[in-house]
Write an enzyme that holds these catalytic residues in place. Structure first.
Site, PDB file in Angstrom:
ATOM      1  N   GLY A 293       2.180   2.169  10.713  1.00 59.69           N
ATOM      2  CA  GLY A 293       3.130   3.272  10.578  1.00 59.69           C
ATOM      3  C   GLY A 293       3.804   3.662  11.887  1.00 59.69           C
TER       4      GLY A 293
ATOM      5  N   GLY B  59       2.734  -1.218   4.271  1.00 56.32           N
ATOM      6  CA  GLY B  59       2.804   0.212   3.988  1.00 56.32           C
ATOM      7  C   GLY B  59       4.240   0.656   3.740  1.00 56.32           C
ATOM      8  N   GLY B  60       4.876   1.186   4.774  1.00 56.12           N
ATOM      9  CA  GLY B  60       6.208   1.773   4.631  1.00 56.12           C
ATOM     10  C   GLY B  60       7.216   0.867   3.934  1.00 56.12           C
TER      11      GLY B  60
ATOM     12  N   GLU C  61      -5.638  -4.991  10.342  1.00 53.63           N
ATOM     13  CA  GLU C  61      -4.635  -3.947  10.538  1.00 53.63           C
ATOM     14  C   GLU C  61      -4.910  -3.211  11.850  1.00 53.63           C
ATOM     15  OE1 GLU C  61      -2.594  -2.811   6.590  1.00 53.63           O
ATOM     16  OE2 GLU C  61      -4.167  -1.376   7.017  1.00 53.63           O
TER      17      GLU C  61
ATOM     18  N   HIS D 184      -9.546   1.205   4.740  1.00 47.88           N
ATOM     19  CA  HIS D 184      -8.291   1.405   5.469  1.00 47.88           C
ATOM     20  C   HIS D 184      -8.573   2.329   6.660  1.00 47.88           C
ATOM     21  CE1 HIS D 184      -4.220   2.644   6.441  1.00 47.88           C
ATOM     22  NE2 HIS D 184      -3.791   1.590   5.756  1.00 47.88           N
TER      23      HIS D 184
ATOM     24  N   GLU E 175      -7.060   4.720   7.843  1.00 46.87           N
ATOM     25  CA  GLU E 175      -6.859   6.154   7.586  1.00 46.87           C
ATOM     26  C   GLU E 175      -8.093   6.758   6.924  1.00 46.87           C
ATOM     27  OE1 GLU E 175      -3.127   5.749   5.525  1.00 46.87           O
ATOM     28  OE2 GLU E 175      -2.155   5.163   7.404  1.00 46.87           O
TER      29      GLU E 175
ATOM     30  N   SER F 240       3.243  -2.280  10.373  1.00 42.29           N
ATOM     31  CA  SER F 240       4.685  -2.292  10.647  1.00 42.29           C
ATOM     32  C   SER F 240       5.351  -3.626  10.316  1.00 42.29           C
ATOM     33  CB  SER F 240       4.958  -1.885  12.099  1.00 42.29           C
ATOM     34  OG  SER F 240       4.519  -0.547  12.323  1.00 42.29           O
TER      35      SER F 240
ATOM     36  N   ASN G 144       0.880  -1.176   0.000  1.00 44.28           N
ATOM     37  CA  ASN G 144       0.000   0.000   0.000  1.00 44.28           C
ATOM     38  C   ASN G 144       0.916   1.225   0.000  1.00 44.28           C
ATOM     39  OD1 ASN G 144      -1.763   2.086   0.489  1.00 44.28           O
ATOM     40  ND2 ASN G 144      -2.179   1.521   2.631  1.00 44.28           N
ATOM     41  N   TRP G 145       1.010   1.837  -1.176  1.00 44.73           N
ATOM     42  CA  TRP G 145       1.946   2.975  -1.294  1.00 44.73           C
ATOM     43  C   TRP G 145       1.430   4.229  -0.587  1.00 44.73           C
ATOM     44  CZ3 TRP G 145       4.233   3.443  -6.947  1.00 44.73           C
ATOM     45  CH2 TRP G 145       5.026   2.325  -7.207  1.00 44.73           C
ATOM     46  N   LYS G 146       0.163   4.203  -0.177  1.00 49.48           N
ATOM     47  CA  LYS G 146      -0.460   5.413   0.407  1.00 49.48           C
ATOM     48  C   LYS G 146      -0.230   6.594  -0.539  1.00 49.48           C
ATOM     49  CE  LYS G 146       0.350   3.616   4.990  1.00 49.48           C
ATOM     50  NZ  LYS G 146      -0.051   3.804   6.354  1.00 49.48           N
TER      51      LYS G 146
HETATM   52  C1  PEP Z   1      -0.857   0.229   5.928  1.00 49.61           C
HETATM   53  O1  PEP Z   1      -0.921   1.435   5.800  1.00 49.61           O
HETATM   54  O2  PEP Z   1      -1.698  -0.489   5.395  1.00 49.61           O
HETATM   55  C2  PEP Z   1       0.254  -0.316   6.708  1.00 49.61           C
HETATM   56  C3  PEP Z   1       0.193  -1.550   7.098  1.00 49.61           C
HETATM   57  O3  PEP Z   1       1.303   0.544   6.986  1.00 49.61           O
HETATM   58  P1  PEP Z   1       2.715   0.161   7.683  1.00 49.61           P
HETATM   59  O4  PEP Z   1       3.180  -1.136   7.087  1.00 49.61           O
HETATM   60  O5  PEP Z   1       3.606   1.305   7.323  1.00 49.61           O
HETATM   61  O6  PEP Z   1       2.458   0.056   9.138  1.00 49.61           O
END
Ligand code: PEP
Length: 249
Positions: A176, A232-233, A170, A98, A100, A211, A9-11
């Site tokens: 994050g 994500g990251g 999640e 998501h 967010e 994470s 997930n590049w956000k």
């Molecule tokens: C996400 O935004 O879906 C996510 C899992 O982010 P991260 O891996 O950065 O925690």
């Protein structure tokens, strides 16, 4: 049979130049002959980069998708993007619900279920995200919260359509933050979600997100009810994304 999947997930990250490099590396290291066997790898990119992603990944083993979709198929919905539009760009996946979007765009579980239905109608696979806040976890509400979020989808879609979805657990406190759920914490919630899915649980991949990184991916993916990850990251760097994907194989 549940498929193993790792989805980036590049956000709201990227630029044409940076994407060209990252997509090229993904194609070369994850989408060709040396790809991780038995894992479907995908990236969910910002809308404007779908055409670029399609051009870069077409013909590789990689899939791609978007991070949100309208609940409507077309019409006077300024600023929204419809599922058939995503399908035109070869998208296979779309993330819905998501945390967010639930937190900052007021998305309810009913809207998330409607988005999942719209995605399915266009032939896309929705990745339905559920997760609890730290406060909810600490007050023993995790199952109530994630069960409630999933139940709305079950009621709206029915188990047959739900069988064509992917679910992502999640925990909001892990996204994050660098603080991942332990493999045991993830397994407990995944097993609960799978029970909730009833017979669809035999085929629905339940991904863990929060994470995930090269140092913790293998232990998380080794859990019996963790079918892969939503990343994500670590999806923004091939040096992190490749080992995470390989840890799922
Ligand atoms: C996400 O935004 O879906 C996510 C899992 O982010 P991260 O891996 O950065 O925690």
């Amino acid at each position: 049979m549940r498929a193993k999947r790792v989805v980036g997930n590049w956000k709201m990250h990227g630029s044409l130049g940076r994407n060209a490099e990252l997509l090229g590396e993904c194609a070369r290291r994850l989408g060709g002959q040396d790809r991780p066997v038995g894992v479907e790898v995908a990236v969910c990119v910002p809308f404007p980069y779908l055409a670029q992603t399609q051009a870069a990944l077409a013909g590789t083993a990689l899939a791609w998708g978007a991070q949100d979709v309208s609940a409507h198929a077309q019409g006077a919905y300024t600023g929204e993007v419809a599922a058939p539009m995503l399908a035109e760009f070869g998208a296979r996946y779309v993330i819905v619900g998501h945390s967010e979007r639930r937190a900052w765009h007021g998305e309810t579980s009913a809207l998330v279920a409607a988005k999942a239905a719209a995605a399915l109608a266009a032939g896309l696979t929705p990745i339905v995200c559920v997760g609890e806040s730290l406060e909810e976890r600490e007050s023993g509400m995790t199952e109530t919260v994630v069960g409630g979020q999933l139940s709305v989808c079950i009621e709206t879609l029915g188990l047959d359509l739900l069988a064509r979805c992917v679910v992502a657990y999640e925990p909001v406190w892990a996204i994050g933050t660098g603080r991942n759920a332990t493999p045991e914490q993830a397994q407990a919630v995944h097993a609960f979600l799978r029970r909730r899915l009833g017979k669809a649980g035999d085929v629905v991949s339940v991904l863990y997100g929060g994470s995930v990184k090269p140092s913790n991916a293998a232990a998380l993916f080794a859990m019996p009810d963790v079918d892969g990850g939503l990343i994500g990251g670590a999806a923004l760097s091939i040096e992190d994304f490749e080992p995470v994907c390989r840890a799922c194989a």
